[in-house]
Design an enzyme around this catalytic site. Structure first.
Site, PDB file in Angstrom:
ATOM      1  N   ASP A 284     -47.778 -19.175 -41.213  1.00 41.72           N
ATOM      2  CA  ASP A 284     -46.757 -18.139 -41.292  1.00 41.72           C
ATOM      3  C   ASP A 284     -47.301 -16.755 -40.959  1.00 41.72           C
ATOM      4  O   ASP A 284     -48.496 -16.554 -40.807  1.00 41.72           O
ATOM      5  CB  ASP A 284     -46.125 -18.123 -42.694  1.00 41.72           C
ATOM      6  CG  ASP A 284     -47.155 -18.330 -43.804  1.00 41.72           C
ATOM      7  OD1 ASP A 284     -48.287 -17.824 -43.670  1.00 41.72           O
ATOM      8  OD2 ASP A 284     -46.840 -19.012 -44.798  1.00 41.72           O
TER       9      ASP A 284
ATOM     10  N   ASP B 157     -43.584 -20.217 -57.571  1.00 41.08           N
ATOM     11  CA  ASP B 157     -42.263 -20.845 -57.673  1.00 41.08           C
ATOM     12  C   ASP B 157     -42.207 -22.183 -56.932  1.00 41.08           C
ATOM     13  O   ASP B 157     -41.142 -22.757 -56.752  1.00 41.08           O
ATOM     14  CB  ASP B 157     -41.175 -19.915 -57.138  1.00 41.08           C
ATOM     15  CG  ASP B 157     -41.411 -19.487 -55.697  1.00 41.08           C
ATOM     16  OD1 ASP B 157     -42.399 -19.954 -55.081  1.00 41.08           O
ATOM     17  OD2 ASP B 157     -40.614 -18.683 -55.176  1.00 41.08           O
TER      18      ASP B 157
ATOM     19  N   HIS C  54     -43.255 -22.734 -53.706  1.00 38.43           N
ATOM     20  CA  HIS C  54     -43.085 -22.708 -52.253  1.00 38.43           C
ATOM     21  C   HIS C  54     -44.377 -23.093 -51.543  1.00 38.43           C
ATOM     22  O   HIS C  54     -45.489 -22.899 -52.068  1.00 38.43           O
ATOM     23  CB  HIS C  54     -42.556 -21.353 -51.759  1.00 38.43           C
ATOM     24  CG  HIS C  54     -43.526 -20.211 -51.828  1.00 38.43           C
ATOM     25  ND1 HIS C  54     -43.420 -19.195 -52.753  1.00 38.43           N
ATOM     26  CD2 HIS C  54     -44.611 -19.908 -51.064  1.00 38.43           C
ATOM     27  CE1 HIS C  54     -44.391 -18.321 -52.554  1.00 38.43           C
ATOM     28  NE2 HIS C  54     -45.133 -18.731 -51.541  1.00 38.43           N
TER      29      HIS C  54
ATOM     30  N   GLU D 115     -39.240 -20.945 -49.253  1.00 45.09           N
ATOM     31  CA  GLU D 115     -38.846 -20.576 -50.612  1.00 45.09           C
ATOM     32  C   GLU D 115     -37.964 -21.660 -51.237  1.00 45.09           C
ATOM     33  O   GLU D 115     -37.406 -22.511 -50.533  1.00 45.09           O
ATOM     34  CB  GLU D 115     -38.083 -19.245 -50.585  1.00 45.09           C
ATOM     35  CG  GLU D 115     -38.881 -18.068 -50.039  1.00 45.09           C
ATOM     36  CD  GLU D 115     -39.855 -17.482 -51.037  1.00 45.09           C
ATOM     37  OE1 GLU D 115     -40.367 -18.228 -51.905  1.00 45.09           O
ATOM     38  OE2 GLU D 115     -40.107 -16.269 -50.961  1.00 45.09           O
TER      39      GLU D 115
END
Length: 274
Positions: free
Chosen positions: A67, A138, A140, A145
């Protein structure tokens, strides 16, 4: 999915680096999927040592990063291209033309076509042999996400405020963290022949437990790794504290024959695994 619990963060990053070395030694032109953030820094430090002290050869290796932030130049200190140059590429004999990091500067109207070309570049290289992943607090992976499609491909994503807060330490001010990124999709990640996810510290413990022992759900994108045939989850003791079956995972690893431990790189560490 195999879960390996090691004592210290340095044990985790060494194990991952030794597995990468094993893949590279078996296939000189290996294709590696690389991650950024704090978790893989120790991996890259160890790979640099192996290159300098043991002549680990990167000359034919191809890399694809997960990314990049939208709007950051490759020279920006928080860009992932800059990170990879500083942490690995500038210190090994890798061909710059074989290092692929998504561009965050593609005009919006051209981004869909650019993301498709990134997927094509991976395919043209023969696919990713080994993908390295971290995990967000979280759950990801990449910048996929919670709520991301489990079949998604490379695309633009909007970051949650939680992720922006987690990453603010890399920027001069929290408001400087971009809202958007370009990221490999979950489906892209799952195409890799082998995956290693590492997690360090108690802040990742809940995410690790959800990914390993929870249901497969887009709410925890990393949980899709339960469906991958060759995934290793390598964590330190702190990141393992919420795993209900952690004693079983330790026992399983202790019972492995030597050749299986060697496949993970542990024979070379002197048997430091728990």
């Amino acid at each position: 999915m195999e879960v390996i619990i090691l004592q210290e963060p340095s044990d985790v990053t060494l194990a991952a680096a030794l597995r990468i070395r094993r893949v590279m030694m078996a296939k000189a032109d290996a294709v590696l999927g690389l991650a950024t953030g704090s978790s893989p820094v120790g991996i890259y430090r160890e790979l640099i040592r192996l290159h300098r002290e043991e002549a680990l050869d990167f000359s034919k290796v191809t890399t694809f990063n997960l990314d990049e932030y939208i709007g950051l130049t490759p020279q920006h200190p928080a860009s992932y291209r800059h990170f990879m140059q500083e942490m690995l590429f500038d210190h090994v004999n890798i061909d710059p033309k074989r290092t692929f990091v998504p561009s965050g500067l593609v005009p919006g109207a051209e981004m869909d076509a650019y993301c498709l070309r990134y997927e094509e570049e991976i395919a043209n290289a023969g696919g990713i042999d080994l993908q390295i992943l971290g995990i967000g607090s979280d759950g990801h992976i990449g910048f996929n996400e919670p709520g991301s499609s489990l079949a998604s491909r490379t695309r633009i994503k909007t970051l949650t405020q939680r992720t922006r807060n987690d990453n603010a330490r890399y920027f001069s001010a929290p408001e400087d963290v971009p809202h958007h990124v370009v990221t490999m999709g979950i489906g892209t990640i799952m195409d890799a022949r082998e995956i290693i996810l590492i997690a360090l510290g108690e802040s990742k413990a809940s995410a690790v437990a959800s990914a390993v022992e929870g249901p497969v759900t887009a709410t925890c994108p990393a949980s899709i790794l339960q469906m991958h045939p060759r995934t290793k989850i390598i964590v330190d003791e702190a990141a393992a504290i919420h795993l209900q079956r952690r004693d079983y995972y330790r026992w399983v690893f202790e019972q492995k024959p030597a050749w299986q431990k060697d496949d993970c790189g542990f024979a070379a560490t002197g048997g430091d695994a728990p």
